[in-house]
Each structure stands twice: as structure tokens, then as C-alpha cells.
Design a protein around this motif. Sequence first.
Motif, PDB file in Angstrom:
ATOM      1  N   VAL A 244      -8.695   2.343  -4.776  1.00  0.00           N
ATOM      2  CA  VAL A 244      -7.983   1.677  -3.540  1.00  0.00           C
ATOM      3  C   VAL A 244      -6.778   0.801  -4.100  1.00  0.00           C
ATOM      4  O   VAL A 244      -6.440   0.687  -5.308  1.00  0.00           O
ATOM      5  N   ASN A 245      -5.870   0.524  -3.019  1.00  0.00           N
ATOM      6  CA  ASN A 245      -4.588  -0.321  -3.649  1.00  0.00           C
ATOM      7  C   ASN A 245      -5.360  -1.731  -3.301  1.00  0.00           C
ATOM      8  O   ASN A 245      -5.724  -2.259  -2.162  1.00  0.00           O
TER       9      ASN A 245
ATOM     10  N   THR B  43      -3.157   0.253  -7.991  1.00  0.00           N
ATOM     11  CA  THR B  43      -4.528   0.981  -7.809  1.00  0.00           C
ATOM     12  C   THR B  43      -5.616   0.725  -8.860  1.00  0.00           C
ATOM     13  O   THR B  43      -5.335   0.476  -9.976  1.00  0.00           O
TER      14      THR B  43
ATOM     15  N   GLY C 285       0.749  -1.354   0.082  1.00  0.00           N
ATOM     16  CA  GLY C 285      -0.034  -0.087   0.074  1.00  0.00           C
ATOM     17  C   GLY C 285       0.760   1.280   0.005  1.00  0.00           C
ATOM     18  O   GLY C 285       0.329   2.168   0.288  1.00  0.00           O
TER      19      GLY C 285
ATOM     20  N   CYS D 163      -3.672  -4.373  -3.420  1.00  0.00           N
ATOM     21  CA  CYS D 163      -2.929  -5.465  -2.464  1.00  0.00           C
ATOM     22  C   CYS D 163      -3.384  -5.207  -1.033  1.00  0.00           C
ATOM     23  O   CYS D 163      -3.037  -6.139  -0.278  1.00  0.00           O
ATOM     24  N   LEU D 164      -4.168  -4.350  -0.454  1.00  0.00           N
ATOM     25  CA  LEU D 164      -4.679  -4.427   0.548  1.00  0.00           C
ATOM     26  C   LEU D 164      -6.117  -4.644   0.806  1.00  0.00           C
ATOM     27  O   LEU D 164      -6.552  -4.131   1.744  1.00  0.00           O
TER      28      LEU D 164
ATOM     29  N   GLY E 218       1.235   2.528  -4.783  1.00  0.00           N
ATOM     30  CA  GLY E 218       0.159   2.856  -5.693  1.00  0.00           C
ATOM     31  C   GLY E 218      -0.088   2.086  -7.163  1.00  0.00           C
ATOM     32  O   GLY E 218      -0.905   2.229  -7.711  1.00  0.00           O
TER      33      GLY E 218
END
Lengths: 165, 289
Positions: A58-59, A50, A44, A61-62, A47
Motif C-alpha cells: 500500500v501507499n 510503498t 499516492g 501516505c494514504l 509509490g
Amino acid sequence: MKRVISVSINGDLHELAVEPFRSLLDVLRGEAGLTGTKKGCDVGDCGACTVILDGKPVNACLVLAIEADGSEVTTVEGLVTSDGSLDPLQENFLKLGAVQCGFCTPGLLMAARALLNENPNPTEAEIRFGIAGNICRCTGYTKVFNAIMAATKATAVTEGEVSNG
Amino acid sequence: MKRFEYFEPQTLAEVVDLLGQYNGKANILAGGTDLLVEIKEHLRSPDYVINIKKIPDLDHLVIDANIGLRFGALVTMREIETHLLVQSLYPDLIDAAQQVGSIQIRNRATVAGNICRASPSADTLPPLIANGASVRLAGRRGERDVLMEAFFTGPGKTVREVDEVLTEIIVPAPAANSGRMYIKHGRRKAMELATVGVSVVLDLDDDICQRAVIVLGAVAPTPIRAREAEAVLTGQRLTDEVIVRAAETAMNESRPISDVRSSAAYRREMVRVQTARAIRGAYQRSGQA
């Protein structure tokens, strides 16, 4: 134990069996086969991953893939407009030299697209603020910024018009 | 990512039960912008992850100039940052929220998560404490409210019991003729953790400071009140001399460490600089300046 999730990606419904500890990023690139979204830091900070989730950048990855069950996701593959042409952001990134290695580019495009969806005529400060979550090693950001400014002059593409080409 | 089992409870009671049952082996997933990072970096390895986003009534936000602000555990940083009434009544909370991470992070991150993670440098803590906020906790023994000033016991540590979940944040109404500001000091303008955080709330009457609250972040194991600095301002007109003296006093009350982001000496100096700026900024915003 895998669960089946139902996710609309770029307007197409995908049913995917995923373990709860898989990130949306990994599932987009893996199970959904859409490798346009990049994995930079996976935590996060950069980016590069995204995406637009239910209208918000949002990212990926998270976000756990399982959290996106029932949601709408737009990735860079979904930026192509309904008549098959490039999003004005993509055109201007290419025309104005805002792409060098290209690794940050999908993330920047999605962050910029989300910004323009919410605010079609951002000020310079609003653009800088809007892409502050995206890191680029190559360009020094000037041409990225110019490309986004140029794209604001073109017609904004609303989420409802995207299709994957 | 390390494997975990995943729950999506539909009620608060289920969350409390699960937390109690798994007794420290379960973590709550709200925004995920701290938890998932910590799992990936092997700082935390819960066997069970409890997603609370399906619980009803945790995403409310109620605000009124006379009553104050109440919002639930699922309210995101971005919701706070873009809320027109919060911008008007608690600009210090906006100062803080809009400097957390990035827009991408703030679309997921919750203020409740920022509070429970209890990082000494967390941005929303100083302004919430300075405004006298409380948190509501729900656990097996029922509900209780804890003043945020008393909530933090150390870096990453709070008085929350293992079976308790934070459900709501309650902020008293701002006083008439008050001003408030939070300043985040960092090496970068975005995507950064605070090396120093300063929150100031001033209640003024007839241009005299009746009450000052100064909360420092990132310069002690928890956010701290700079009470001696507050005393310098109380009952005074906010002249340059008074402000400078308060800032020096705040500097001497801070207890920063040196770490990868900054040295203790530099942090102390930045407490001095940013406290003066935050006092001046809060004073400007009160409309009395």
C-alpha cells in the motif's frame, strides 16, 4: 487528541501516540524513526512510500497511522533476512545497477517483494504490472526489471522470516 | 494534513447518526485513496472523519451465475480484480477495476468509494451501469435501492443524502450468450485517469444482437448511456458496417470537454475508436463471434 496505537513494524511491536490526521508514512519516518520509506508525492501517485501492510503493498501516505493499529507493517528496513543478509531483491538491485539516486528504491523493493511473496515466479508481464505503481526518474526501469527477474531465480523470503538487523 | 476529529463506529446506525449530526461536515473514510488526497490538496476539509472499516458485514461478496453479484461497501478494487468468479462472469468489471490507479491504491480503494466520489471518469461506473447495477443506501429514513444509472447527477454529485451511507452494490446476473467489455483510454498505461471510458454489454441470440448497452465515461458530467448507438446494434448481426455506424453514433452522443488531460475533439474521436473496439471485444467474449 492523540490515541495510542499498537503496530508491529518489521516484527517489533511499537506503541505510539498519534493524532488521527497523521499518515502512516509520517509516523513511520517520525515517531517510529524508520526513514527508509520515502515521501515522494504524498498523494499516492509515485509509490515511493510503498510498505507492506498486513501482507499487502500500500501507499503509506494514504493510510492514516491510526488505521494501522493492530496491524503488521513491513518496511524496507525489514527486508534483511533472518541471518542478516540482504534480500535477493536488494542484492540484485545493487549488482545489476537498478539504483541511481535511490529515492524510488525502497518503494520499488517493497512493491517487488509483495509481488514475489504472492507470485514467486512471475512472467515478464506480471512483473511490469506488479510494479506499475512505482515511478522512477533515473533508471528507465530496464535494470529494475532485470534485477527483479534475477531475484525470482533466488529463494523467495516469506514475511515470517524477516527481522530488522 | 488539516486537523480533523476521528470516529471509528462499530455499527451502521452510529455512522448514520454521525453523518446526520455533523450534517455535511463529516466524511466517510473507507479506502481513503480519494478522501485523503482531497484533504491534502485542500479540495475537501472535513472537521470529522468517520472510519467505517470496523462495521461488520460490509466486506461480503456473494456471487452466483444465476443470481448475480452482491458486495459490500468495504470490498476493495483488488478483491474484485482477483476474484475468479467475478473474472469469469463480469470480465468488464475486471477490465475496469484492474486499471484503477496502482496495486497499492487498489489494495485500499473501494468500489463503493469510486461510486460515491462520482468522478465523471471513474472506471467502475460504466461497467456497473451497463450491467444494470443498483446501490443500497442506509440513512435515517431507512434503506433504499437506487439504480446506478439514476444515481449520478453531476461531476462529484449523486442522489445520496448527507445522512446516507452506501452499504452494498447489487449486480444482476449476466444473461446467457452475453459478452461484456470495458475499455479505458488514457495517456498512460497505468496510474492514469480515463480520458474516455467505454463499456459495452451485448445480449446475443443466434448471432443477432438482442440487446446492447453502451455506457460512456469521461465524456459528459456523469457516465451516460449511448442509447442511439445501442439502437443501431439492436436486432442486427454485428457486421463491420453496423459496428462502425454504432461507434459513429456513440461519438455524436458524447459531450466531452477539453481539460488538462485531453481536448474535446480528441475525446470524441476516441469514443468512436474505442466504442468499435469494445463492441468487437464484447462480441468476441460472448462466444458467438
